[in-house]
Write an enzyme that holds these catalytic residues in place. Structure first.
Site, PDB file in Angstrom:
ATOM      1  N   ASP A 105     115.395  75.608  14.307  1.00  0.00           N
ATOM      2  CA  ASP A 105     114.844  73.915  14.175  1.00  0.00           C
ATOM      3  C   ASP A 105     116.031  73.170  14.224  1.00  0.00           C
ATOM      4  O   ASP A 105     117.113  73.263  14.531  1.00  0.00           O
ATOM      5  CB  ASP A 105     113.607  74.052  13.275  1.00  0.00           C
ATOM      6  N   HIS A 273     106.093  78.836  14.840  1.00  0.00           N
ATOM      7  CA  HIS A 273     107.357  78.056  14.796  1.00  0.00           C
ATOM      8  C   HIS A 273     108.350  78.703  13.894  1.00  0.00           C
ATOM      9  O   HIS A 273     109.460  78.860  14.234  1.00  0.00           O
ATOM     10  CB  HIS A 273     107.282  76.667  14.646  1.00  0.00           C
TER      11      HIS A 273
END
Length: 292
Positions: A105, A273
């Site tokens: 991320d 994620h």
């Protein structure tokens, strides 16, 4: 923080005026692991020990996140270029002139910038579930932008995002921790509570907003400049992302990353994620394959 990465020690080092908190463990070639939003270095708690038998693993909190200090008041201090320079200096301070780096991320964006701006320092690069700013903003048009609303909301001028989040930070950040996780049990209650405890701090909330403001007003421009110049990555690159299942992504991650690294290895994992927490064994195996 009370939860620790098993077998690792924690340290603090001042780098160019920024107090960096990090966990370190293992022996061997150096490997820098960078976490993402809205987490801390604990995102690597299952991955780092598995790699420590062969590598010296360094897991910092990003500037302003977790227990690391803020890098400065201006948004420019939160650009990925600035953060990359900070981590390059951290690794120098620890005695590592060349090192591998993996990021998830927001940490993946810092890792990407490290490999572009400090190519002589980085031996291998892994990026997990992220695209460069220039590519993600180009892809998020129409309804797809709804699902990435935080990219826009957090980048609004202060103090609006800080005030809205400050009304109930656990509800705001908990939304992402819960809705972005698909593997049951990947975020144990104690770890989730620890993330949310760190996110209660107004200074951390502000730092996160500054990070996203930098993504729009600095990182995007830096990426555009590099893309216009045709810059690519010459080191071995691994790009991994979550398998979207039945809902197709508005972009092809493999195509995006191969535009920056033509020989990149790419892999999709069946999870949400948070790849290092939802599929740690597969992340470890992929990193070992990259680094061998």
């Amino acid at each position: 923080m009370t939860t620790r990465i098993p077998g690792f020690t924690t340290r603090r080092v001042s780098v160019d005026g920024t107090e960096l908190h990090f966990a370190i463990g293992g022996k061997g070639p150096p490997l820098l692991l960078l976490h993402g939003f809205p987490q801390t270095h604990l995102t690597w708690r299952s991955v780092a020990p598995a790699l420590a038998g062969a590598y010296t693993v360094v897991c910092p909190d990003l500037p302003g996140y977790g227990d690391s200090g803020e890098p400065g008041e201006g948004v420019e201090h939160y650009s990925k270029r600035a953060m990359a320079a900070t981590f390059a200096e951290l690794m120098s301070t620890l005695g590592h002139q060349r090192f591998a780096v993996a990021g998830h991320d927001r940490g993946g964006l810092v890792a990407f910038r490290l490999a572009l701006d400090h190519a002589e320092r980085v031996t291998h690069l892994a990026v997990l579930d992220v695209l460069p700013a220039v590519d993600i903003f180009a892809a998020l048009a129409g309804p797809s932008g709804v699902f990435a609303f935080h990219l826009y909301f957090l980048a609004h001028p202060e103090p609006l995002p800080e005030r809205v989040i400050g009304a109930d930070p656990a509800a705001f950040f908990g939304h992402f921790l819960d809705s972005w996780t698909k593997v049951p049990g990947a975020l144990p209650d104690a770890v989730r509570a620890e993330y949310l405890q760190a996110l209660k701090s107004p200074s951390v909330v502000h730092a996160i907003c500054q990070d996203y403001r930098a993504g729009v007003f600095f990182d995007l421009e830096h990426d555009k400049e590099d893309k216009a110049l045709g810059r690519t990555l010459d080191v071995p690159v691994l790009a991994m992302w979550q398998d979207p299942g039945e809902g197709p992504l508005p972009f092809d991650p493999a195509d995006v990353w191969r535009s920056w690294a033509p020989s990149a290895t790419t892999k999709a994992l069946a999870c949400g994620h948070f790849l290092p927490e939802e599929r740690p064994e597969e992340v470890v195996a992929a990193l070992r394959g990259l680094l061998r």
